[in-house]
Design a protein around this motif. Structure first.
Motif, PDB file in Angstrom:
ATOM      1  N   ILE A  26       0.819  -1.216   0.000  1.00 34.49           N
ATOM      2  CA  ILE A  26       0.000   0.000   0.000  1.00 34.49           C
ATOM      3  C   ILE A  26       0.852   1.265   0.000  1.00 34.49           C
ATOM      4  O   ILE A  26       0.387   2.330  -0.347  1.00 34.49           O
ATOM      5  CB  ILE A  26      -0.952   0.045   1.220  1.00 34.49           C
ATOM      6  CG1 ILE A  26      -0.155  -0.088   2.525  1.00 34.49           C
ATOM      7  CG2 ILE A  26      -2.018  -1.036   1.129  1.00 34.49           C
ATOM      8  CD1 ILE A  26      -0.942   0.301   3.763  1.00 34.49           C
ATOM      9  N   VAL A  27       2.128   1.152   0.390  1.00 39.61           N
ATOM     10  CA  VAL A  27       2.996   2.340   0.457  1.00 39.61           C
ATOM     11  C   VAL A  27       3.355   2.819  -0.954  1.00 39.61           C
ATOM     12  O   VAL A  27       3.361   4.011  -1.234  1.00 39.61           O
ATOM     13  CB  VAL A  27       4.288   2.014   1.243  1.00 39.61           C
ATOM     14  CG1 VAL A  27       5.164   3.251   1.395  1.00 39.61           C
ATOM     15  CG2 VAL A  27       3.967   1.397   2.591  1.00 39.61           C
ATOM     16  N   VAL A  28       3.641   1.887  -1.833  1.00 42.70           N
ATOM     17  CA  VAL A  28       4.299   2.246  -3.097  1.00 42.70           C
ATOM     18  C   VAL A  28       3.433   2.063  -4.345  1.00 42.70           C
ATOM     19  O   VAL A  28       3.912   2.257  -5.453  1.00 42.70           O
ATOM     20  CB  VAL A  28       5.593   1.415  -3.304  1.00 42.70           C
ATOM     21  CG1 VAL A  28       6.501   1.542  -2.094  1.00 42.70           C
ATOM     22  CG2 VAL A  28       5.281  -0.045  -3.588  1.00 42.70           C
ATOM     23  N   ALA A  29       2.171   1.689  -4.184  1.00 38.26           N
ATOM     24  CA  ALA A  29       1.356   1.349  -5.366  1.00 38.26           C
ATOM     25  C   ALA A  29       1.297   2.524  -6.356  1.00 38.26           C
ATOM     26  O   ALA A  29       1.537   2.345  -7.556  1.00 38.26           O
ATOM     27  CB  ALA A  29      -0.037   0.923  -4.931  1.00 38.26           C
ATOM     28  N   ASN A  30       1.023   3.720  -5.867  1.00 40.96           N
ATOM     29  CA  ASN A  30       0.889   4.873  -6.758  1.00 40.96           C
ATOM     30  C   ASN A  30       2.214   5.224  -7.439  1.00 40.96           C
ATOM     31  O   ASN A  30       2.279   5.458  -8.652  1.00 40.96           O
ATOM     32  CB  ASN A  30       0.346   6.066  -5.950  1.00 40.96           C
ATOM     33  CG  ASN A  30       0.269   7.319  -6.786  1.00 40.96           C
ATOM     34  OD1 ASN A  30       1.246   8.054  -6.916  1.00 40.96           O
ATOM     35  ND2 ASN A  30      -0.877   7.568  -7.375  1.00 40.96           N
ATOM     36  N   PHE A  31       3.290   5.236  -6.651  1.00 37.69           N
ATOM     37  CA  PHE A  31       4.628   5.555  -7.201  1.00 37.69           C
ATOM     38  C   PHE A  31       5.026   4.523  -8.263  1.00 37.69           C
ATOM     39  O   PHE A  31       5.567   4.874  -9.317  1.00 37.69           O
ATOM     40  CB  PHE A  31       5.628   5.581  -6.038  1.00 37.69           C
ATOM     41  CG  PHE A  31       7.034   5.935  -6.413  1.00 37.69           C
ATOM     42  CD1 PHE A  31       7.335   7.133  -7.042  1.00 37.69           C
ATOM     43  CD2 PHE A  31       8.087   5.068  -6.108  1.00 37.69           C
ATOM     44  CE1 PHE A  31       8.645   7.462  -7.373  1.00 37.69           C
ATOM     45  CE2 PHE A  31       9.396   5.389  -6.429  1.00 37.69           C
ATOM     46  CZ  PHE A  31       9.675   6.590  -7.063  1.00 37.69           C
ATOM     47  N   THR A  32       4.720   3.264  -7.983  1.00 38.02           N
ATOM     48  CA  THR A  32       5.072   2.198  -8.931  1.00 38.02           C
ATOM     49  C   THR A  32       4.289   2.358 -10.229  1.00 38.02           C
ATOM     50  O   THR A  32       4.848   2.225 -11.328  1.00 38.02           O
ATOM     51  CB  THR A  32       4.775   0.814  -8.306  1.00 38.02           C
ATOM     52  OG1 THR A  32       5.472   0.714  -7.071  1.00 38.02           O
ATOM     53  CG2 THR A  32       5.206  -0.315  -9.230  1.00 38.02           C
ATOM     54  N   ALA A  33       2.990   2.648 -10.115  1.00 39.20           N
ATOM     55  CA  ALA A  33       2.166   2.814 -11.321  1.00 39.20           C
ATOM     56  C   ALA A  33       2.677   4.001 -12.148  1.00 39.20           C
ATOM     57  O   ALA A  33       2.827   3.904 -13.368  1.00 39.20           O
ATOM     58  CB  ALA A  33       0.703   3.006 -10.932  1.00 39.20           C
ATOM     59  N   ASN A  34       2.987   5.106 -11.472  1.00 37.88           N
ATOM     60  CA  ASN A  34       3.472   6.281 -12.209  1.00 37.88           C
ATOM     61  C   ASN A  34       4.849   6.054 -12.818  1.00 37.88           C
ATOM     62  O   ASN A  34       5.132   6.502 -13.925  1.00 37.88           O
ATOM     63  CB  ASN A  34       3.483   7.506 -11.285  1.00 37.88           C
ATOM     64  CG  ASN A  34       2.113   8.134 -11.186  1.00 37.88           C
ATOM     65  OD1 ASN A  34       1.367   8.148 -12.161  1.00 37.88           O
ATOM     66  ND2 ASN A  34       1.750   8.621 -10.018  1.00 37.88           N
ATOM     67  N   GLY A  35       5.710   5.340 -12.108  1.00 39.77           N
ATOM     68  CA  GLY A  35       7.047   5.046 -12.639  1.00 39.77           C
ATOM     69  C   GLY A  35       6.968   4.160 -13.883  1.00 39.77           C
ATOM     70  O   GLY A  35       7.662   4.394 -14.880  1.00 39.77           O
ATOM     71  N   LEU A  36       6.111   3.156 -13.839  1.00 39.33           N
ATOM     72  CA  LEU A  36       5.955   2.266 -15.002  1.00 39.33           C
ATOM     73  C   LEU A  36       5.366   3.031 -16.188  1.00 39.33           C
ATOM     74  O   LEU A  36       5.801   2.848 -17.329  1.00 39.33           O
ATOM     75  CB  LEU A  36       5.063   1.070 -14.651  1.00 39.33           C
ATOM     76  CG  LEU A  36       5.720  -0.020 -13.801  1.00 39.33           C
ATOM     77  CD1 LEU A  36       4.677  -1.042 -13.343  1.00 39.33           C
ATOM     78  CD2 LEU A  36       6.852  -0.723 -14.551  1.00 39.33           C
ATOM     79  N   LEU A  37       4.391   3.879 -15.907  1.00 36.01           N
ATOM     80  CA  LEU A  37       3.803   4.685 -16.990  1.00 36.01           C
ATOM     81  C   LEU A  37       4.848   5.600 -17.615  1.00 36.01           C
ATOM     82  O   LEU A  37       4.942   5.723 -18.837  1.00 36.01           O
ATOM     83  CB  LEU A  37       2.657   5.543 -16.446  1.00 36.01           C
ATOM     84  CG  LEU A  37       1.286   4.892 -16.363  1.00 36.01           C
ATOM     85  CD1 LEU A  37       0.302   5.850 -15.694  1.00 36.01           C
ATOM     86  CD2 LEU A  37       0.764   4.489 -17.745  1.00 36.01           C
ATOM     87  N   ALA A  38       5.655   6.249 -16.767  1.00 41.14           N
ATOM     88  CA  ALA A  38       6.696   7.147 -17.276  1.00 41.14           C
ATOM     89  C   ALA A  38       7.666   6.381 -18.176  1.00 41.14           C
ATOM     90  O   ALA A  38       8.062   6.854 -19.241  1.00 41.14           O
ATOM     91  CB  ALA A  38       7.442   7.786 -16.099  1.00 41.14           C
TER      92      ALA A  38
END
Ligand code: ATP
Ligand code: TZP
Ligand code: MG
Ligand code: MG
Length: 268
Positions: A26-38
């Motif tokens: 739950i800590v990194v879900a958003n950061f991971t999604a944005n990093g993969l998209l980038a």
């Protein structure tokens, strides 16, 4: 290791837009999604045991992250891992915090018994504890130990029959026979939570286009480290918040030429 092929894998990600299925914390879900998209990939987060196998069947790589593990997550990871094995897509495991609690350690060992895993990426303490070696761990961060990281990585790769990536100031990548050291990166990566977790997802993206290979792993780690170096230079005198945003920018902007010119790795 072909530096040119390695640096061009980023183009393949941008062209193919591989779907990366993440069961993550739950800590990194958003950061991971944005990093993969980038980077050019497509993220999907799905963790209900009832649906994960179906989601994995549509994906090009699976990333299993144990950061905020619970029983339902473990069940989901085993279901999706089996689906990934049937489909033949790469499976990456990030054993976050293994060694810190008995539940994490035993769950990770069960997962590795039931699922064929291609890449395991963690800090030194997580990898050591995964194979039953003592190494201090505090929460999710590696502690001090006098152990030799290269020997640890090789032994773990042989024992777990997977490519093992131990990250830190230098990164060790090995399948147990051949070993690479990657020296790209920046200390600011340790000041932003989830940079290890996002790296594990990025390894999934590179493996989805470059195959289950040391080449894909070296490409992922050099690209990631160089993006961090550029981001740190551009945000010098600012803090980790600005670095985090610029790092996402650089994952999107980095070119094959920058990767080829700045990658620092050696085969041992
Ligand atoms: P931990 O929780 O122990 O920090 P982690 O799972 O966050 O572990 P790291 O080992 O910090 O993972 O690795 C994440 C990224 O940061 C990798 O790309 C790694 O190369 C880089 N990195 C970590 N420490 C340094 C450092 N001192 N200098 C340069 N790069 C680093
Ligand atoms: N607690 C549970 S998961 C998590 C924390 C702080 C994130 C760990 O991320 P990383 O990539 O290992 O720094
Ligand atoms: Mg970290
Ligand atoms: Mg971690």
């Amino acid at each position: 290791m072909n530096k040119e092929i390695s640096s061009k894998l980023i183009n393949k990600i941008r062209e193919n837009k591989p779907l990366i299925h993440n069961i993550t914390n739950i800590v990194v879900a958003n950061f991971t999604a944005n990093g993969l998209l980038a980077l050019g990939a497509k993220p999907v987060m799905a963790s209900a045991p009832e649906e994960v196998a179906e989601m994995t069947k549509a994906a090009n790589a699976l990333v299993l992250n144990m950061g905020t593990l619970n029983r339902e997550h473990l069940k989901a990871m085993i279901n999706s891992g089996k689906a990934a094995n049937e489909k033949g897509i790469p499976v990456v495991v990030d054993p976050v915090g293994v060694g810190a609690t008995q539940f994490r350690t035993e769950s990770a060992q069960q997962l590795l018994r039931e699922v064929k895993v291609n890449f395991i990426r963690g800090n030194a303490a997580e990898i050591a504890n995964l194979i039953g070696q003592a190494w201090e761990i505090r929460g999710v961060e590696t502690g001090k130990s006098g152990g030799n990281i290269i020997d640890l990585a090789r032994f773990a790769a042989q024992k777990l029959q997977a490519t093992v990536i131990v990250t830190g100031k230098e990164d060790t990548i090995t399948d147990g026979a051949t070993t690479f050291l990657v020296r790209n990166g920046h200390p600011l990566l340790t000041k932003v939570t989830g940079t290890g977790c996002l790296l594990s997802a990025v390894i999934g993206a590179f493996a989805s286009v470059g195959g289950v290979s040391l080449q894909a792993a070296v490409a992922a780690l050099t690209t990631y480290g160089i993006a961090a170096e550029i981001a740190a230079a551009k945000t010098a005198e600012l803090g980790p918040g600005s670095f985090q945003i610029e790092f996402i920018n650089q994952l999107a902007l980095i070119s094959p030429t920058q990767i080829e010119q700045n990658s620092q790795f050696e085969r041992l």
